[in-house]
Motif scaffolding. Structure first.
Motif, PDB file in Angstrom:
ATOM      1  N   UNK A 214      14.709  19.982  16.112  1.00 51.25           N
ATOM      2  CA  UNK A 214      15.706  19.851  15.041  1.00 51.25           C
ATOM      3  C   UNK A 214      15.646  21.038  14.078  1.00 51.25           C
ATOM      4  N   UNK A 215      15.276  22.204  14.625  1.00 53.03           N
ATOM      5  CA  UNK A 215      15.136  23.422  13.829  1.00 53.03           C
ATOM      6  C   UNK A 215      14.129  23.167  12.711  1.00 53.03           C
ATOM      7  N   UNK A 216      14.481  23.475  11.447  1.00 52.81           N
ATOM      8  CA  UNK A 216      13.528  23.277  10.343  1.00 52.81           C
ATOM      9  C   UNK A 216      13.995  22.163   9.398  1.00 52.81           C
ATOM     10  N   UNK A 217      14.705  21.182   9.951  1.00 48.51           N
ATOM     11  CA  UNK A 217      15.205  20.088   9.113  1.00 48.51           C
ATOM     12  C   UNK A 217      14.072  19.250   8.519  1.00 48.51           C
ATOM     13  N   UNK A 218      12.921  19.217   9.179  1.00 50.33           N
ATOM     14  CA  UNK A 218      11.774  18.477   8.634  1.00 50.33           C
ATOM     15  C   UNK A 218      11.136  19.204   7.448  1.00 50.33           C
ATOM     16  N   UNK A 219      11.529  20.460   7.239  1.00 50.23           N
ATOM     17  CA  UNK A 219      10.923  21.266   6.163  1.00 50.23           C
ATOM     18  C   UNK A 219      11.946  21.593   5.069  1.00 50.23           C
ATOM     19  N   UNK A 220      12.946  20.736   4.915  1.00 48.21           N
ATOM     20  CA  UNK A 220      14.014  21.006   3.956  1.00 48.21           C
ATOM     21  C   UNK A 220      13.480  21.125   2.533  1.00 48.21           C
ATOM     22  N   UNK A 221      12.397  20.403   2.212  1.00 53.17           N
ATOM     23  CA  UNK A 221      11.844  20.435   0.854  1.00 53.17           C
ATOM     24  C   UNK A 221      10.631  21.353   0.721  1.00 53.17           C
ATOM     25  N   UNK A 222      10.271  22.032   1.808  1.00 56.03           N
ATOM     26  CA  UNK A 222       9.095  22.902   1.797  1.00 56.03           C
ATOM     27  C   UNK A 222       9.493  24.295   1.299  1.00 56.03           C
ATOM     28  N   UNK A 223       9.209  24.572   0.058  1.00 58.53           N
ATOM     29  CA  UNK A 223       9.611  25.839  -0.558  1.00 58.53           C
ATOM     30  C   UNK A 223       8.958  27.037   0.127  1.00 58.53           C
ATOM     31  N   UNK A 224       7.700  26.877   0.547  1.00 62.40           N
ATOM     32  CA  UNK A 224       6.966  27.993   1.138  1.00 62.40           C
ATOM     33  C   UNK A 224       7.579  28.415   2.472  1.00 62.40           C
ATOM     34  N   UNK A 225       7.854  27.457   3.342  1.00 63.81           N
ATOM     35  CA  UNK A 225       8.449  27.775   4.650  1.00 63.81           C
ATOM     36  C   UNK A 225       9.863  28.316   4.479  1.00 63.81           C
ATOM     37  N   UNK A 226      10.631  27.734   3.561  1.00 64.81           N
ATOM     38  CA  UNK A 226      11.973  28.250   3.274  1.00 64.81           C
ATOM     39  C   UNK A 226      11.908  29.698   2.807  1.00 64.81           C
ATOM     40  N   UNK A 227      10.892  30.011   1.991  1.00 68.04           N
ATOM     41  CA  UNK A 227      10.722  31.379   1.493  1.00 68.04           C
ATOM     42  C   UNK A 227      10.374  32.340   2.629  1.00 68.04           C
ATOM     43  N   UNK A 228       9.465  31.936   3.516  1.00 65.94           N
ATOM     44  CA  UNK A 228       9.041  32.812   4.614  1.00 65.94           C
ATOM     45  C   UNK A 228      10.234  33.169   5.502  1.00 65.94           C
TER      46      UNK A 228
END
Length: 451
Positions: free
Chosen positions: A189-203
């Motif tokens: 599901x791509x990165x939908x599980x990390x929608x609230x993860x600021x660090x991964x979104x930043x990377x």
């Protein structure tokens, strides 16, 4: 045996030198796709079998750094199959002949005229940047950013509790995929599980923006840092300011006008709006929310961002910010009644304007034609098909969820669109319709036309 192979290689080299630069790029990327398809079809690289067409689709998507998939990467391919996909992404991201030419520069420090012609065709550079400086920047900056990205991803995944070996491989794979704006993920599901993860979104955002801004900008800024007397090119300024404007435009629209982001992701509303705008603009193809839930107005905004893309000579697709700028300058000058085409007080050469308008028109025609062909052979909503076509041609990789359900004809059309998007619409056209007789060598009658 060895002599026969050497003779065959010699004949192939002579054949390549007889092709135009556009044809060399065409057949070069086609060779990558063909070899990738053959390897992915081998059972030793698979967890479970899949139709040949799907392997062909995945190989094309990887080389074109698109990210559209018809089958699960994680469930279909084992580690070695995933590794092949990553190599295809890397080759497609840095460009045909780029790594080979870098090795030549590292040893002989001299490029042949044949190499220069092909590289100049693939990477349209301003006169202020030398091809040798540019190539070194491409390789070194790519390796540096992907290494930094892998380290940061590993920290993020370990924090989330991922096992060490899985974390190492996921970090390397997603770092390469992010920087090359490929959009391939080992998560279904791509990165939908990390929608609230600021660090991964930043990377992801950091890698995608650095890759999509283009090696022209990176090389230009690198030369400026080494020598402050070096002036940033007009191209770099247009790309940088244009990118900021469009990214801001997309973020604001998604933040205020997309209900699915406002309701489902209220706590990370700005982050979600920024990330979806960034993923369309950089054509990285990762998503943290479901694009299938977007309303039609926001789908249109997303299609526009995918249509434009980012920078020439970078990893992003689309018509490019510089092309949009040139078309805007033509319209502005025509409305003012001026015969000189200018932007920000600078006159744009007519040769660049011809290229920009040709790319703009040809790109639009291909989107219309691709949408028509898929609409004719598949039964999906029109906006979903248009979105899929814009994503494929722009080498973006986001979808409303129809990719895996396309029939054979639909998949073939998308494969062609992804290939054209990676090659570039004008390069594709010149490779197909290249003529041995130049236009200036032919006697042509002049006639007027009313417009």
């Amino acid at each position: 045996m060895k002599t026969a192979f050497q003779e065959l290689a010699k004949k192939y080299a002579l054949l390549k030198r007889g092709w135009t630069p556009q044809q060399n790029l065409f057949y070069g990327f086609l060779t990558y796709i063909f070899l990738g398809t053959v390897l992915l079809c081998l059972p030793i690289f698979q967890k479970e079998s899949a139709p040949i067409l799907d392997h062909f689709f995945i190989a094309t998507s990887a080389v074109s750094t698109t990210g559209l998939v018809t089958i699960s990467i994680f469930d279909t391919y084992n580690f070695f199959g995933q590794f092949i996909i990553m190599i295809l992404i890397q080759l497609g991201g840095i460009g045909y002949l780029t790594f080979t030419t870098f090795m030549i520069l590292s040893t002989t420090r001299k490029l042949t005229s044949w190499h220069k012609k092909i590289l100049s065709t693939e990477f349209t550079l301003p006169n202020t940047i030398k091809i040798t400086d540019f190539l070194r920047s491409v390789i070194l900056f790519t390796l540096f950013m992907e290494l930094i990205g892998a380290i940061l991803f590993f920290i993020a995944f370990k924090t989330e509790g991922m096992p060490t070996l899985e974390g190492v491989w996921s970090s390397v794979f997603h770092s390469v995929s992010s920087f090359c704006t490929a959009g391939f993920s080992l998560f279904n599901n791509s990165f939908m599980d990390y929608v609230d993860d600021h660090f991964i979104n930043f990377i992801i955002s950091m890698l995608a923006i650095c890759g999509s801004l283009g090696f022209i900008v990176i090389t230009d800024f690198g030369l400026w840092i080494k020598n402050r007397a070096h002036k940033l090119s007009f191209t770099t300024k247009i790309i940088f300011y244009g990118f900021l404007m469009l990214l801001t435009f997309g973020t604001v629209f998604f933040y205020f006008l997309e209900p699915s982001i406002a309701v489902a992701h209220e706590d990370s509303r700005f982050l979600s709006a920024f990330f979806q705008s960034m993923t369309a603009m950089t054509t990285v193809g990762f998503n943290t929310v479901d694009f299938g839930l977007f309303n039609q107005a926001m789908m249109l905004v997303c299609i526009f961002l995918m249509y434009v893309g980012a920078s020439p000579s970078g990893t992003a697709g689309g018509i490019k910010i510089t092309t949009l700028t040139a078309v805007f300058a033509i319209i502005k000058s025509r409305l003012k009644g001026s015969t000189t085409i200018t932007f920000l007080g600078r006159r744009i050469p007519y040769e660049r304007l011809y290229i920009a308008t040709s790319a703009f028109i040809f790109y639009t025609v291909i989107i219309v034609l691709g949408t028509f062909l898929i609409t004719l052979t598949n039964d999906f909503k029109f906006e979903d098909i248009l979105f899929e076509v814009a994503s494929a041609l722009g080498t973006v990789g986001v979808s409303t969820g129809i990719t895996g359900s396309l029939n054979v004809w639909g998949k073939l059309v998308v494969i062609l669109l992804m290939f054209i998007g990676r090659l570039g619409v004008l390069t594709f056209g010149l490779a197909i319709w290249s003529k041995t007789i130049r236009e200036e060598d032919r006697e042509v009658l002049q006639a007027d036309i009313a417009v």
